[in-house]
Design an enzyme around this catalytic site. Sequence first.
Site, PDB file in Angstrom:
ATOM      1  N   HIS A 115       0.824  -1.200   0.000  1.00  0.00           N
ATOM      2  CA  HIS A 115       0.000   0.000   0.000  1.00  0.00           C
ATOM      3  C   HIS A 115       0.863   1.257   0.000  1.00  0.00           C
ATOM      4  O   HIS A 115       0.550   2.241  -0.649  1.00  0.00           O
ATOM      5  CB  HIS A 115      -0.904  -0.030   1.237  1.00  0.00           C
ATOM      6  CG  HIS A 115      -1.951   1.026   1.231  1.00  0.00           C
ATOM      7  ND1 HIS A 115      -3.229   0.806   0.795  1.00  0.00           N
ATOM      8  CD2 HIS A 115      -1.898   2.322   1.590  1.00  0.00           C
ATOM      9  CE1 HIS A 115      -3.924   1.914   0.889  1.00  0.00           C
ATOM     10  NE2 HIS A 115      -3.149   2.858   1.371  1.00  0.00           N
ATOM     11  N   HIS A 174     -10.359   2.407  -1.986  1.00  0.00           N
ATOM     12  CA  HIS A 174     -10.603   1.931  -0.624  1.00  0.00           C
ATOM     13  C   HIS A 174     -11.437   0.663  -0.731  1.00  0.00           C
ATOM     14  O   HIS A 174     -12.545   0.587  -0.225  1.00  0.00           O
ATOM     15  CB  HIS A 174     -11.310   3.012   0.208  1.00  0.00           C
ATOM     16  CG  HIS A 174     -10.745   3.138   1.587  1.00  0.00           C
ATOM     17  ND1 HIS A 174     -11.513   3.236   2.707  1.00  0.00           N
ATOM     18  CD2 HIS A 174      -9.471   3.176   2.015  1.00  0.00           C
ATOM     19  CE1 HIS A 174     -10.726   3.323   3.779  1.00  0.00           C
ATOM     20  NE2 HIS A 174      -9.491   3.295   3.380  1.00  0.00           N
ATOM     21  N   ARG A 193      -8.089  14.282   2.805  1.00  0.00           N
ATOM     22  CA  ARG A 193      -6.901  14.660   3.598  1.00  0.00           C
ATOM     23  C   ARG A 193      -5.664  14.738   2.720  1.00  0.00           C
ATOM     24  O   ARG A 193      -4.791  15.570   2.930  1.00  0.00           O
ATOM     25  CB  ARG A 193      -6.660  13.664   4.732  1.00  0.00           C
ATOM     26  CG  ARG A 193      -7.580  13.820   5.898  1.00  0.00           C
ATOM     27  CD  ARG A 193      -7.043  13.115   7.137  1.00  0.00           C
ATOM     28  NE  ARG A 193      -6.773  11.701   6.947  1.00  0.00           N
ATOM     29  CZ  ARG A 193      -7.715  10.751   6.884  1.00  0.00           C
ATOM     30  NH1 ARG A 193      -8.981  11.087   6.991  1.00  0.00           N
ATOM     31  NH2 ARG A 193      -7.387   9.485   6.728  1.00  0.00           N
ATOM     32  N   ASP A 197      -0.859  13.986   5.585  1.00  0.00           N
ATOM     33  CA  ASP A 197      -2.005  13.454   6.306  1.00  0.00           C
ATOM     34  C   ASP A 197      -1.626  12.131   6.930  1.00  0.00           C
ATOM     35  O   ASP A 197      -0.650  11.498   6.540  1.00  0.00           O
ATOM     36  CB  ASP A 197      -3.175  13.244   5.338  1.00  0.00           C
ATOM     37  CG  ASP A 197      -2.888  12.119   4.358  1.00  0.00           C
ATOM     38  OD1 ASP A 197      -1.855  12.197   3.660  1.00  0.00           O
ATOM     39  OD2 ASP A 197      -3.680  11.172   4.286  1.00  0.00           O
ATOM     40  N   GLN A 223      -8.809   7.995  11.843  1.00  0.00           N
ATOM     41  CA  GLN A 223      -9.010   8.969  10.768  1.00  0.00           C
ATOM     42  C   GLN A 223      -8.800  10.402  11.237  1.00  0.00           C
ATOM     43  O   GLN A 223      -8.585  10.667  12.411  1.00  0.00           O
ATOM     44  CB  GLN A 223     -10.442   8.830  10.241  1.00  0.00           C
ATOM     45  CG  GLN A 223     -10.772   7.459   9.692  1.00  0.00           C
ATOM     46  CD  GLN A 223     -10.059   7.186   8.395  1.00  0.00           C
ATOM     47  OE1 GLN A 223     -10.177   7.949   7.456  1.00  0.00           O
ATOM     48  NE2 GLN A 223      -9.303   6.110   8.351  1.00  0.00           N
ATOM     49  N   ASP A 272      -3.778   7.682 -13.221  1.00  0.00           N
ATOM     50  CA  ASP A 272      -3.982   6.253 -13.460  1.00  0.00           C
ATOM     51  C   ASP A 272      -4.230   5.573 -12.125  1.00  0.00           C
ATOM     52  O   ASP A 272      -3.455   5.719 -11.198  1.00  0.00           O
ATOM     53  CB  ASP A 272      -2.743   5.648 -14.114  1.00  0.00           C
ATOM     54  CG  ASP A 272      -1.504   5.861 -13.262  1.00  0.00           C
ATOM     55  OD1 ASP A 272      -1.003   7.006 -13.212  1.00  0.00           O
ATOM     56  OD2 ASP A 272      -1.049   4.905 -12.613  1.00  0.00           O
ATOM     57  N   GLY A 293      -1.177   8.767  -9.306  1.00  0.00           N
ATOM     58  CA  GLY A 293      -1.763   7.464  -9.572  1.00  0.00           C
ATOM     59  C   GLY A 293      -1.610   6.581  -8.368  1.00  0.00           C
ATOM     60  O   GLY A 293      -0.962   6.949  -7.384  1.00  0.00           O
ATOM     61  N   SER A 299      -3.991  -0.810  -6.495  1.00  0.00           N
ATOM     62  CA  SER A 299      -4.538  -1.743  -5.514  1.00  0.00           C
ATOM     63  C   SER A 299      -4.461  -3.116  -6.153  1.00  0.00           C
ATOM     64  O   SER A 299      -5.153  -3.396  -7.124  1.00  0.00           O
ATOM     65  CB  SER A 299      -5.986  -1.356  -5.200  1.00  0.00           C
ATOM     66  OG  SER A 299      -6.662  -2.446  -4.613  1.00  0.00           O
TER      67      SER A 299
END
Lengths: 969, 266
Positions: free
Chosen positions: A229, A292, A313, A475, A519, A707, A744, A747
């Site tokens: 990630h 997400h 964020r 963030d 968050q 992208d 971009g 995932s």
Amino acid sequence: MQAWRIDVLAKQGQLDPIGDAAQRTLTAAGLHGVTDVRSRRGYLLSAELSEQQVEGFARAVLCDPVIEEFVMHAPDTAVHNAPEVHTLTIVPKPGVTDPVAHSVQKSLADMFLPVVAVGTYQTYDVHGDVASEQLLAIAKKDLANDIVQQILVDALPAGLPSESPMPDLSVHQVPLKGLDEDALIALSKDGGLALDGHEMKTIQAHFEMQQRAPTRLELETLAQTWSEHCKHKTLTGTVSFDGRTIDNLMKSTIAHVTHTLDRDFCVSVFVDNAGIIKFDDVDSVCIKVETHNRPSAIEPFGGAGTGVGGVIRDVIGTGLGARPIANSDVFCFAPPDLKAEDLPRGCLHPLTVMKGVVSGVRDYGNPMGIPTVNGSVHFDDNFVGNPLVYVGSVGILPTARGLKKANPGDIIVALGGRTGRDGIHGATFSSLELNTKSESLSGGAVQIGDPITERKAMDAVLACADEDLFSAITDCGAGGFSSAVGEMAEGLGAIVTLEACPLKYAGLTPWEIWISEAQERMVLAVPPEKLDRVLAVCEAEASEAFVLGRFTNDNRLIVKHNDDVHCDMDLAFMHDGLPSRLLVASYKAPELSEPNLPAESDHKQALLDVMADFGVCSKEWIIRQYDHEVQAASAGKPLCGIHEDGPADAAVLAPKLGSMRGVVLSNGLNPRYSKIDPAAMAECALDEAMRNSVAAGGDPDYTVILDNYCWGNTRDPQCLGELVRATEAMCDLAMTYRTPFVSGKDSLHNEFRATLDDGGTKTIRIPGCILVTAMSVIPDVRRTMTSDFKRAGSKIVLVGTTKDELGGSVYYKSKGELGKNAPRVLKDSALATLNGVHRAIQAGCVLSAHDLSEGGVAAAATEMSIGGRLGADVQLASLIVEGNLDATKRMFSESQSRFLLEIPPDRLDDLKANLHEVPFAVIGEVRSDEQLAFTNNNEAIANLTIAEAEYAWKHPLDLDGTLTAEAKR
Amino acid sequence: MSNPKALILRAPGINCERETHHAFERAGGTSEYLHIKKLLEQPELLDQFQILAVPGGFSYGDDISSGRVLAQEMKAQLGERILNFVDRGGLVLGICNGFQVLVRLGLLPCTKGTLEEEVTLTHNLSNHYECRWVTVQTQKSRCSFLPEGLTLRWPAAHGEGRLVATSPEAQQTLVDEGFAAVVYVDKDGNATEQYPANPNGAPLGMAGLTNHNGRVLGVMPHPDRSYLPIHMPNWRRTQLDNGELPLDGDGMVVFREMVKTAKAEG
């Protein structure tokens, strides 16, 4: 902890829309015998308050005196149901964010009452002869989600959660010495670290050199920083692709395009949270799109909401603070009419997912005051275990604030939400495959958002930015403080002290604080002399801020809790120690053929079927739940036409109030083409995003693109080969268009391992998807377009050539076929088409314009008719075609680089002059009545009314039954 | 006199402050933001203004119910002060969430001149938030600045906009006695309770209220999102038919008339 219980309910005779909606939901889910549902809002106030205090507070704050009344229950008293009534009560689980409880506490303070512990719940009184087990089962699926909520039938919450036990604050060593690869892999797996054997061995070797074991916090930090990630190990790895070696795929393809083009409007690309480009002489706009997916698969409402919160964020933390001006959301789901028996175990039903995702986006974006202006929704069976939720945000900032740099000595200030145990291991979780048990195992990675806390943080950040109070910002996203501080400290060093961190509740260990993905938190680098002012501004904006540490110059990351050192690591190892991956890729085209379909016998029905395809049909039910007007910048809305129900190709914004300078925002995606050829999918995504933008008035020469990949398991060489093939095709086209990529994300591992009835397993892999988002800057929004027909008698012009390209088309899909001839993009003529149509629109000879994509010319003309409530005559024989195409293929081919334009008859010469060499043909005329007529030579092919088309187009996703009620009339 | 000063109230979750600020400036006013925290510290700042605007948004997340927490925060120190501000000639505008706050504070409809919650703005009958353009008509009402008989298109964007009084009779009284300043109308120009012309199901089509002396106006749909010509949904058709765009969008009249009234009286 004992608590007062206050139930607030509608007075006798008042309507109860919440109860009515719950009744509709329960009945629709198959619960029989329900005669009425009444809702109650419940509050738990700690027993420390006196009866008089509670009553006064309930009367003043909790209850609306006009239409509601309340009932108080003393702590520890039982409540008995009336016969024939079941109570269904939904309570946030301990630790799950409950923004309402915080607001109740604020009101307690405002009334000068003690600020005690508060909880909330929602109760439904379900009347009728209903089995409680069935009620519970349905409620779990359709009214609540037991990942984050406790669901009680005929019982009320006993009280408030008790205080957490004291956490273990000691420093934990994790001995790695002497462990073999298998043991290391087991350790990684048990700890949810998602590090592979090679990575674990690298860590082992590093600490062996230091002659010590890593601490738990150090190991967690590395797992976060090195997660797919955060590090994009696949896309930055070295790929061996059918004999070729590609060193750092990302750099040699996507970044290569941007760097080679070197467009002068780019301010900052790939280095910041979002890509930044110039808007005018003073300001820039920035854009970011994220996914997400995994949280949304498990808890769609919370997952989608926190996805939106996260990408916002990103924008706030871009440069030295940007103000978000628009959001864009694209979803991929399995068809919402999927039969219950076809749903793999462990998956939520796609309709539940879709409703949850839409309300999650709504309930975050709307309160943030950011208009959701653009999006699309796509459907395919293979998204059943891995729905895709793309969330995007655009911001504006002074160009002078485009670059950031933290300095040694700067104070690390964190602000916004408090830290809790929520979202721990989100970064590593998102790198793993989902399976039937993910729901129960990965619940901790799922969160509920609190948009007002984020709004306060945003207001505080922007107020600080206006006073030039910080030198860098980021963030807190995946990996929490560990990633935010770790990234900012790169090349510097940092000392962090965790004990000052405000917590949502007691009981967190230092490593949990450090990697929590709670968050609504931002991190600033503040020069010491400006610290007091930053804290004062945050206080004035009601956003909690604290000092988390300071940046140093020794390139070490030191993390302490009180005096204990939990981490003392070399930042160079953290950032550069990750071994590069060597990946194997290979591509073999699937063996497909064109379908052998009988000649179409009913073109009218075929067109209605295409219009009713979930991908094509009206998304008005979704669009209207999003605030697309806030900020008063919308000059081109998501719905257009005289009844404001026609589809728009792109959003047009004039973000500086009073100025006509604008931004056009669009996207392109078609997952089905990927099943035939990922290169076709990627090219078409880019061309569609560009066409959508140009049709709405965007300037193809002042456009940037993003992208966003969602892919399957790239450790499978074919799967990675598809990704490489798609990437190369897309980059080739982007180079021709001179559109730089500015941001971009990827995932990967979007696969679901379903457990079958016989105990075996089946892997469901999503079709490889690249969402291309395009953003264009234009000088004057008054020269933009909508897609609705405006005047009877106008000529309908089709720009571009129609080919035998129905592979992956909606028409084939409606016949249960995939086909082989997926549309491809001829790059030189594609660019000429974009430029020609843009010139024509700017020259003022176009009344309406629409991109041709799913459903081809037939769907596009129908949509333009619906928007304008003006019919059309379409002569299929007039199309410019390549090869021998029958009427059916002419109607439904999805060839790229095509537009439908509405041209006043006296402007056809102008059009020709502006299109230059681009082929175009007058294929019909806008009618004055509401009839749609498709003919081929003199043969009538399909005749229908706009009302018929409208009904077909609106009913599939008319989830309230209100859209087609009108169409029927 | 100099340009009337408009206080644009900010608060956690209020999110339409920029457009409200700009609309008043465009109308010839001077807009100034003030955060609720600062106003609570120095309530006397209010007296420097001729206009108070409570913009739309989701103050405190609309937790408990829309506008409730902000109204509660304001009640003790600002309720009477705003009432006095109004009695002394000040003008107040509440849009959407701002309207909800004014209702909870008892400043609207304020039929007796005292702070009492007489009506509420509650859940749409659809039970969800909805963003759509509606047609409203300004009524013959007590409102001291809003001209009557205008048919205007404004966007509504709310989940809790259904205006309900304690009884059907009380609702009728609001209409009969000139408190219902703005109503949703159908395509024939009649007040309507029918969805979607009336997006929330408010009885008698009530979309906005004024107070007893006509100096406070609250509306659910947004004049602050329809004050520029390019805000209007079909401005391209207008441009095509008339050859150019009009000067204003349909919401601008509210800001122009408030500034004009404040100026004339100042």
